[in-house]
Design a protein around this motif. Structure first.
Motif, mmCIF file in Angstrom:
data_model
loop_
_atom_site.group_PDB
_atom_site.id
_atom_site.type_symbol
_atom_site.label_atom_id
_atom_site.label_comp_id
_atom_site.label_asym_id
_atom_site.label_seq_id
_atom_site.Cartn_x
_atom_site.Cartn_y
_atom_site.Cartn_z
ATOM 1 N N UNK A 25 0.983 -1.308 -0.008
ATOM 2 C CA UNK A 25 0.151 0.187 0.063
ATOM 3 C C UNK A 25 0.926 1.110 0.022
ATOM 4 N N UNK A 26 1.820 1.247 -0.846
ATOM 5 C CA UNK A 26 2.660 2.347 -0.716
ATOM 6 C C UNK A 26 3.607 2.982 0.349
ATOM 7 N N UNK A 27 3.837 1.855 1.259
ATOM 8 C CA UNK A 27 4.762 1.925 2.331
ATOM 9 C C UNK A 27 5.195 0.494 2.770
ATOM 10 N N UNK A 28 5.676 0.442 3.999
ATOM 11 C CA UNK A 28 6.356 -0.734 4.343
ATOM 12 C C UNK A 28 5.524 -1.045 5.843
ATOM 13 N N UNK A 29 5.225 -2.336 6.047
ATOM 14 C CA UNK A 29 4.369 -2.685 7.357
ATOM 15 C C UNK A 29 5.130 -3.851 7.864
ATOM 16 N N UNK A 30 5.020 -3.850 9.153
ATOM 17 C CA UNK A 30 5.480 -5.277 9.743
ATOM 18 C C UNK A 30 4.466 -6.159 9.990
ATOM 19 N N UNK A 31 4.948 -7.604 9.892
ATOM 20 C CA UNK A 31 3.906 -8.610 10.260
ATOM 21 C C UNK A 31 4.476 -9.464 10.857
ATOM 22 N N UNK A 32 3.900 -10.251 11.981
ATOM 23 C CA UNK A 32 4.046 -11.460 12.456
ATOM 24 C C UNK A 32 4.231 -12.327 11.750
ATOM 25 N N UNK A 33 5.327 -13.394 11.722
ATOM 26 C CA UNK A 33 5.657 -14.118 10.994
ATOM 27 C C UNK A 33 6.151 -15.769 11.242
ATOM 28 N N UNK A 34 5.828 -16.622 10.732
ATOM 29 C CA UNK A 34 6.008 -17.873 10.987
ATOM 30 C C UNK A 34 6.586 -18.906 9.705
ATOM 31 N N UNK A 35 7.261 -19.878 9.996
ATOM 32 C CA UNK A 35 7.689 -20.586 8.831
ATOM 33 C C UNK A 35 6.613 -21.096 8.085
ATOM 34 N N UNK A 36 6.978 -21.242 6.579
ATOM 35 C CA UNK A 36 5.888 -21.866 5.783
ATOM 36 C C UNK A 36 5.761 -23.464 6.182
ATOM 37 N N UNK A 37 4.638 -24.081 6.130
ATOM 38 C CA UNK A 37 4.546 -25.592 6.424
ATOM 39 C C UNK A 37 5.736 -26.325 5.849
ATOM 40 N N UNK A 38 6.255 -27.173 6.437
ATOM 41 C CA UNK A 38 7.227 -27.918 5.832
ATOM 42 C C UNK A 38 8.650 -27.436 5.921
ATOM 43 N N UNK A 39 8.785 -25.929 6.301
ATOM 44 C CA UNK A 39 9.952 -25.530 6.373
ATOM 45 C C UNK A 39 10.480 -25.697 8.011
ATOM 46 N N UNK A 40 11.858 -26.254 8.230
ATOM 47 C CA UNK A 40 12.294 -26.552 9.726
ATOM 48 C C UNK A 40 13.282 -25.700 10.027
ATOM 49 N N UNK A 41 13.958 -25.115 9.130
ATOM 50 C CA UNK A 41 15.055 -24.195 9.565
ATOM 51 C C UNK A 41 14.864 -22.986 9.927
ATOM 52 N N UNK A 42 15.707 -22.289 10.738
ATOM 53 C CA UNK A 42 15.357 -20.968 11.047
ATOM 54 C C UNK A 42 15.603 -20.044 10.116
ATOM 55 N N UNK A 51 5.858 -14.373 0.784
ATOM 56 C CA UNK A 51 4.768 -14.782 1.716
ATOM 57 C C UNK A 51 4.261 -15.761 1.078
ATOM 58 N N UNK A 52 3.813 -17.122 1.773
ATOM 59 C CA UNK A 52 3.192 -18.138 0.897
ATOM 60 C C UNK A 52 1.692 -18.218 1.851
ATOM 61 N N UNK A 53 1.503 -17.639 2.612
ATOM 62 C CA UNK A 53 0.044 -17.842 3.309
ATOM 63 C C UNK A 53 -0.156 -16.290 4.252
ATOM 64 N N UNK A 54 -1.263 -15.945 4.107
ATOM 65 C CA UNK A 54 -1.652 -14.689 4.846
ATOM 66 C C UNK A 54 -2.760 -14.952 5.788
ATOM 67 N N UNK A 55 -2.856 -14.615 7.198
ATOM 68 C CA UNK A 55 -4.038 -14.691 7.861
ATOM 69 C C UNK A 55 -4.165 -13.200 8.510
ATOM 70 N N UNK A 56 -5.390 -12.585 8.026
ATOM 71 C CA UNK A 56 -5.454 -11.237 8.454
ATOM 72 C C UNK A 56 -5.591 -11.145 10.152
ATOM 73 N N UNK A 57 -5.238 -10.392 10.662
ATOM 74 C CA UNK A 57 -4.798 -8.831 10.043
ATOM 75 C C UNK A 57 -3.261 -8.763 9.880
ATOM 76 N N UNK A 58 -2.650 -9.439 10.733
ATOM 77 C CA UNK A 58 -1.136 -9.158 10.647
ATOM 78 C C UNK A 58 -0.298 -10.426 10.751
ATOM 79 N N UNK A 59 -0.588 -11.584 10.191
ATOM 80 C CA UNK A 59 0.086 -12.667 10.269
ATOM 81 C C UNK A 59 0.442 -13.555 8.783
#
Length: 68
Positions: A25-42, A51-59
């Motif tokens: 939206x014309x800026x930069x925003x922070x989101x809480x983040x989790x690894x995608x399903x199947x990802x096991x490394x930090x 981004x492979x999945x989005x769960x409103x409002x900020x995940x």
């Protein structure tokens, strides 16, 4: 949101709630983040992620764009 790229600002990994910054939206925003399903490394701070999945409002579920 799905398909957008961002940068990790707080380590993402199993059992951790990380943080990413994504340009939206014309800026930069922070989101809480989790690894995608199947990802096991930090995912370290500074890593470019997609981004492979989005769960409103900020995940999002992410995976690294480049393996290295």
């Amino acid at each position: 949101m799905v398909g957008m790229t961002g940068r990790v600002t707080g380590t993402v990994g199993p059992g951790l709630v990380g943080e990413v910054i994504v340009r939206v939206r014309g800026g930069a925003e922070h989101f809480l983040a989790y690894p995608a399903p199947g990802e096991s490394a930090r995912i370290a701070v500074g890593t470019v992620v997609a981004v492979v999945e989005y769960q409103p409002p900020r995940t999002v579920y992410v995976m690294p764009v480049y393996e290295g």
